[in-house]
Design a protein around this motif. Structure first.
Motif, PDB file in Angstrom:
ATOM      1  N   GLU A 313       0.844  -1.202   0.000  1.00  5.19           N
ATOM      2  CA  GLU A 313       0.000   0.000   0.000  1.00  5.19           C
ATOM      3  C   GLU A 313       0.875   1.245   0.000  1.00  5.19           C
ATOM      4  OE1 GLU A 313      -2.750   0.401   3.352  1.00  5.19           O
ATOM      5  OE2 GLU A 313      -2.603   2.568   3.097  1.00  5.19           O
ATOM      6  N   LEU A 316       2.245   1.718  -3.398  1.00  4.52           N
ATOM      7  CA  LEU A 316       1.204   2.238  -4.286  1.00  4.52           C
ATOM      8  C   LEU A 316       1.001   3.733  -4.066  1.00  4.52           C
ATOM      9  CD1 LEU A 316      -1.222   1.862  -6.221  1.00  4.52           C
ATOM     10  CD2 LEU A 316      -2.592   1.659  -4.145  1.00  4.52           C
ATOM     11  N   ARG A 317       0.874   4.104  -2.786  1.00  3.56           N
ATOM     12  CA  ARG A 317       0.632   5.512  -2.484  1.00  3.56           C
ATOM     13  C   ARG A 317       1.776   6.375  -3.001  1.00  3.56           C
ATOM     14  NH1 ARG A 317      -3.502   6.676   1.298  1.00  3.56           N
ATOM     15  NH2 ARG A 317      -4.456   4.804   2.161  1.00  3.56           N
ATOM     16  N   LYS A 318       2.991   5.850  -2.856  1.00  2.00           N
ATOM     17  CA  LYS A 318       4.127   6.623  -3.375  1.00  2.00           C
ATOM     18  C   LYS A 318       4.072   6.694  -4.897  1.00  2.00           C
ATOM     19  CE  LYS A 318       7.704   6.971  -0.180  1.00  2.00           C
ATOM     20  NZ  LYS A 318       9.145   6.770   0.053  1.00  2.00           N
ATOM     21  N   ALA A 319       3.710   5.580  -5.535  1.00  2.00           N
ATOM     22  CA  ALA A 319       3.665   5.573  -7.000  1.00  2.00           C
ATOM     23  C   ALA A 319       2.648   6.583  -7.516  1.00  2.00           C
ATOM     24  CB  ALA A 319       3.326   4.172  -7.503  1.00  2.00           C
ATOM     25  N   ILE A 320       1.528   6.718  -6.806  1.00  2.00           N
ATOM     26  CA  ILE A 320       0.534   7.651  -7.313  1.00  2.00           C
ATOM     27  C   ILE A 320       0.766   9.059  -6.807  1.00  2.00           C
ATOM     28  CG2 ILE A 320      -1.213   5.872  -7.644  1.00  2.00           C
ATOM     29  CD1 ILE A 320      -2.552   6.869  -5.142  1.00  2.00           C
ATOM     30  N   GLY A 321       1.897   9.283  -6.177  1.00  2.00           N
ATOM     31  CA  GLY A 321       2.291  10.663  -5.940  1.00  2.00           C
ATOM     32  C   GLY A 321       2.411  11.115  -4.508  1.00  2.00           C
ATOM     33  N   ALA A 322       2.281  10.179  -3.540  1.00  2.00           N
ATOM     34  CA  ALA A 322       2.486  10.594  -2.153  1.00  2.00           C
ATOM     35  C   ALA A 322       3.976  10.761  -1.921  1.00  2.00           C
ATOM     36  CB  ALA A 322       1.939   9.537  -1.209  1.00  2.00           C
ATOM     37  N   ASP A 323       4.391  11.877  -1.337  1.00  2.00           N
ATOM     38  CA  ASP A 323       5.814  11.995  -1.042  1.00  2.00           C
ATOM     39  C   ASP A 323       6.087  11.453   0.372  1.00  2.00           C
ATOM     40  OD1 ASP A 323       4.990  14.051   0.621  1.00  2.00           O
ATOM     41  OD2 ASP A 323       5.441  15.600  -0.867  1.00  2.00           O
ATOM     42  N   SER A 324       7.365  11.407   0.722  1.00  2.00           N
ATOM     43  CA  SER A 324       7.745  10.784   1.996  1.00  2.00           C
ATOM     44  C   SER A 324       7.052  11.424   3.180  1.00  2.00           C
ATOM     45  CB  SER A 324       9.258  10.871   2.195  1.00  2.00           C
ATOM     46  OG  SER A 324       9.901  10.239   1.141  1.00  2.00           O
ATOM     47  N   ILE A 327       3.538  10.161   3.606  1.00  2.00           N
ATOM     48  CA  ILE A 327       3.503   8.804   4.163  1.00  2.00           C
ATOM     49  C   ILE A 327       3.808   8.828   5.651  1.00  2.00           C
ATOM     50  CG2 ILE A 327       4.577   6.513   4.100  1.00  2.00           C
ATOM     51  CD1 ILE A 327       2.900   7.030   1.655  1.00  2.00           C
ATOM     52  N   PRO A 399       9.550   3.145  -3.531  1.00  2.00           N
ATOM     53  CA  PRO A 399       8.275   2.688  -4.125  1.00  2.00           C
ATOM     54  C   PRO A 399       8.449   1.448  -4.976  1.00  2.00           C
ATOM     55  CG  PRO A 399       8.995   4.789  -5.074  1.00  2.00           C
ATOM     56  CD  PRO A 399       9.889   4.508  -3.911  1.00  2.00           C
ATOM     57  N   ILE A 400       9.593   1.343  -5.639  1.00  3.09           N
ATOM     58  CA  ILE A 400       9.806   0.187  -6.515  1.00  3.09           C
ATOM     59  C   ILE A 400       9.878  -1.092  -5.682  1.00  3.09           C
ATOM     60  CG2 ILE A 400      11.400  -0.868  -8.137  1.00  3.09           C
ATOM     61  CD1 ILE A 400      12.285   2.039  -8.832  1.00  3.09           C
TER      62      ILE A 400
ATOM     63  N   LEU B  63       9.649   6.831 -11.059  1.00  6.25           N
ATOM     64  CA  LEU B  63       9.858   6.153  -9.786  1.00  6.25           C
ATOM     65  C   LEU B  63      11.346   6.093  -9.491  1.00  6.25           C
ATOM     66  CD1 LEU B  63       7.326   3.229 -10.238  1.00  6.25           C
ATOM     67  CD2 LEU B  63       7.198   4.987  -8.480  1.00  6.25           C
ATOM     68  N   ALA B  87       7.941  12.707  -6.713  1.00  2.48           N
ATOM     69  CA  ALA B  87       6.595  12.402  -6.228  1.00  2.48           C
ATOM     70  C   ALA B  87       5.600  13.402  -6.812  1.00  2.48           C
ATOM     71  CB  ALA B  87       6.556  12.434  -4.706  1.00  2.48           C
ATOM     72  N   ARG B  90       4.938  12.471 -10.424  1.00  2.00           N
ATOM     73  CA  ARG B  90       4.061  11.285 -10.510  1.00  2.00           C
ATOM     74  C   ARG B  90       2.616  11.656 -10.215  1.00  2.00           C
ATOM     75  NH1 ARG B  90       8.336   8.686  -7.526  1.00  2.00           N
ATOM     76  NH2 ARG B  90       7.146   8.822  -5.587  1.00  2.00           N
ATOM     77  N   ARG B  91       2.455  12.528  -9.223  1.00  3.33           N
ATOM     78  CA  ARG B  91       1.131  12.948  -8.784  1.00  3.33           C
ATOM     79  C   ARG B  91       0.367  13.619  -9.926  1.00  3.33           C
ATOM     80  NH1 ARG B  91       2.370  16.959  -4.357  1.00  3.33           N
ATOM     81  NH2 ARG B  91       3.722  15.238  -3.778  1.00  3.33           N
ATOM     82  N   TYR B 119      -3.563  13.429  -2.547  1.00  2.00           N
ATOM     83  CA  TYR B 119      -2.236  14.040  -2.552  1.00  2.00           C
ATOM     84  C   TYR B 119      -2.162  15.249  -3.485  1.00  2.00           C
ATOM     85  CZ  TYR B 119      -1.443   9.651  -0.230  1.00  2.00           C
ATOM     86  OH  TYR B 119      -1.537   8.602   0.645  1.00  2.00           O
TER      87      TYR B 119
END
Lengths: 406, 264
Positions: A313, A316-324, A327, A399-400, B63, B87, B90-91, B119
């Protein structure tokens, strides 16, 4: 991430695993509740002890006869049997500047014979000043007067319990007569109930004029104690020093270590008692604090498990654009929420437990704002400290790698 | 570049290399990959495992960043961004579709689709509209929107995932083996969906090792040992019928494969 979204996501995640969240919260509840309850009980008993000392009068100096220093020559077995204080000493002390009231007293046992029943009681021989110095009030009649004392009058003022024992609850015994030994005492007054406070309970005592007591009960000119009130509470120590100086001089004793009396200073006693009960409270809170620490470790454990479980999860969240930071904010919010819920329930539970325990122990529980604020602070601290590491771990996941995690 | 494209390419990569520091030995996953993809293209990246296609996808999807070389996504150079900037890209710019769908199993369909907008700073009511639009675009019946995603079939789950990739209106949709976990018929319907999204103008890049799937795109980029060994446009149904024949490409040829209707 908006704050409202953060809250909504947090509650959503926490309710996804209700049992685990509940048990983790329980750990915090137990910790906070025990801290609050222990501090409440500790502070409650401290307050009630201090209150009873206060009730006895915190500006009191009590001079009692006692054997001199531990290794003093001719030291007698116990202070009670020492005879050193006289009425003259008391009168001399009255001349000191800081002394406001002075109440010499003598004590002895005696059998009281009332028309209906008998009772064994403590006689206290007193002067009129005793009422004020000891803070006594009457429910009926009058206190012993100067004239009674001057005339060895055979009059008695009964303590509340003693009056009830001898004459029954509803009877006003003023005017009744009591026989004791050679005395035929007329009841002139009844004291209001004072409760157990100080060192002698006057509730079950019979107060007679000092001169009468010395002649018929103790048969000696010595006193059992001189109670002094000091005009300025700030100057208790100065007053004590001057009383000690005067008595040493009158008794012709050069070295204070060999004094044939001892002085008890109520404010010293109060300080000592406060220190002892304060230490006691801290000790209780410290022990309770350990369970709070265990609760905090529980939070960390749960959060670490959660991070591992939700690795994909997080990926996924990082892949769709959540930054550190998004999270870590999410995981930190979860641990803080758990501790705050636990803290709120813990405060309530602690209050309940404190009240119940205090009730059983016959004391009162005192919940102060301080202890609640402390608990809230500790909660937030635990949430942040024990949530920080898991949140950092979550945020640091690549994320990878996280998406590949099985 | 030889012929300047009239519009900014969605993907413009030059000489990408990626070196991983393994235990003692370096792994060269990409050894100089150049690729340009114009808006509206529908491209498949193929290659055997170890060919570097996953690495390329990670770089194209922001990524990861290349060891050397430059990569511009929708006109923005992203080859040296830090984690936070990646990020952000990607967003706003990339939509991902994964082989394993990667939906949050206990969350509803709608919540899954709403998630990328957590986000971004999208107003609440606009989010619902966008999510509904995306779900309609992938053809998911409205009665399923409140179902938990683990109650859906594989094909439905992938449609939800595709809807999720679309909600932030990305310049590029990257799909990693999107039909890998689906049976043939469901896979076909997902590919049809990609086809129709492309027809509406979406730029789609999908990674696959199935020739059948790749054949349904308009361009195939074949990777091997970290190099592009083939870059072929499939113009029309005629060519597709006979499969994407191996069309050798000159070393420096990173011409965007013309327009989808161009000649091969």
């Amino acid at each position: 991430m908006r704050f409202a979204d953060l809250i909504s996501e947090t509650l959503y995640s926490l309710t996804a695993n209700k049992v685990r969240s509940g048990l983790t919260v329980l750990g915090i509840v137990v910790g906070i509740a025990s801290v609050i309850a222990m501090v409440a009980i500790g502070q409650g008993s401290q307050a009630s002890i201090e209150q009873s000392i206060q009730a006895a009068g915190s500006n009191l100096l009590t001079v009692s006869p006692s054997a001199g220093g531990m290794s003093g020559p001719g030291a007698r077995a116990s202070g009670a049997s020492v005879e050193s204080l006289t009425r003259e000493d008391a009168e001399a002390l009255a001349g000191l500047s800081l002394i406001a009231g002075i109440a010499p007293a003598a004590q002895g046992q005696g059998q009281l014979v009332a028309p209906e029943t008998n009772a064994n009681a403590q006689f206290i021989g007193v002067t009129p000043a005793y009422a004020e110095v000891s803070g006594l009030t009457l429910t009926s009649g009058a206190f012993i007067s100067e004239r009674d004392d001057a005339a060895n009058a055979q009059v008695v003022v009964l303590g509340a319990t003693l009056a009830a024992d001898l004459f029954g609850e509803d009877t006003d015994p003023v005017g009744a007569r009591i026989r004791s030994g050679n005395m035929l005492l007329t009841v002139v007054g009844v004291l209001e109930e004072k409760g157990v406070s100080g060192f002698t309970s006057v509730d079950s005592a019979a107060l007679i004029p000092l001169s009468t007591c010395q002649r018929y009960v103790t048969g000696s000119e010595y006193l059992s104690a001189i109670t002094l009130t000091v005009s300025d509470e700030e100057q208790m120590d100065a007053a004590e020093t001057s009383v000690e100086g005067l008595l040493l001089e009158r008794h012709g004793i050069a070295d204070a270590d060999y004094a044939d009396f001892s002085i008890m200073n109520m404010s010293d006693l109060m300080e000592t008692v406060s220190t002892v009960t304060g230490t006691f409270t801290t000790l209780l809170a410290g022990i309770a604090g350990i369970s709070l620490l265990v609760g905090g470790i529980g939070i960390m454990n749960m959060m670490l498990t959660t991070v591992t479980e939700r690795t994909r999860e997080i990926g996924l969240r990082k892949a769709i654009g959540a930054d550190s930071s998004a999270i870590s904010a999410q995981f930190l919010a979860e641990s803080i929420t758990l501790t705050l819920i636990g803290g709120a329930l813990g405060i309530l539970a602690g209050w309940g437990i404190g009240a119940l325990a205090a009730n059983l122990l016959g004391a009162t529980a005192i919940i102060t704002l301080d202890s609640v604020l402390l608990a809230v602070g500790v909660c937030a601290f635990i949430g942040i400290v024990f949530g920080y590491y898991p949140a950092r771990r979550a945020a640091a996941l690549s994320p990878i790698e996280a998406l590949r995690y099985q | 570049m030889g012929s300047a494209a009239p519009v900014t390419p969605v993907i413009e990569a030059r000489d990408l290399t990626k070196v991983y520091d393994g235990a003692g030995a370096e792994t060269h996953a990409l050894r100089g990959v150049s690729l340009a993809i114009a808006p509206g293209e529908f491209t498949a990246i193929m290659g055997p495992s170890g060919s570097g296609k996953s690495t390329l996808m990670h770089i194209l999807g922001c990524l990861d960043i290349p060891t050397t070389g430059t990569y511009a996504l929708a006109g923005q150079d992203v080859s040296a961004l830090d984690d936070y900037e990646l990020a952000e890209v990607r967003r706003t710019t990339v939509g991902f579709v994964f082989q394993a769908f990667n939906l949050l199993p206990r969350s509803t369909v709608l919540r899954n689709v709403l998630m990328p907008m957590l986000y971004t700073r999208v107003a609440r009511d606009e989010r619902d509209e966008r999510a509904a639009a995306a779900l309609r675009a992938v053809g998911l019946e409205e009665k399923l929107w409140t179902h938990r995603s683990n109650e859906l079939s594989g094909g439905q789950m992938q449609r939800v995932a595709i809807a999720r990739s679309l909600v932030n209106d990305p310049s590029l949709v990257l799909a990693d083996e999107p039909t890998g976990n689906l049976d043939t018929a469901t896979g076909d319907s997902v590919m049809e969906l990609f086809g129709s999204l492309n027809a509406e103008g979406r730029t789609i890049v999908l990674i696959t090792h199935e020739p059948d799937i790749a054949a349904r795109t308009h361009r195939i980029v074949r990777l091997q040992d970290g190099f592009i060994v083939e870059d072929a446009a499939i113009a029309d149904a005629h060519v597709r019928q006979y499969g994407a024949g191996a069309i050798p490409v000159a070393d420096d040829a990173l011409h965007p494969a013309a327009a989808p209707d161009g000649d091969v």
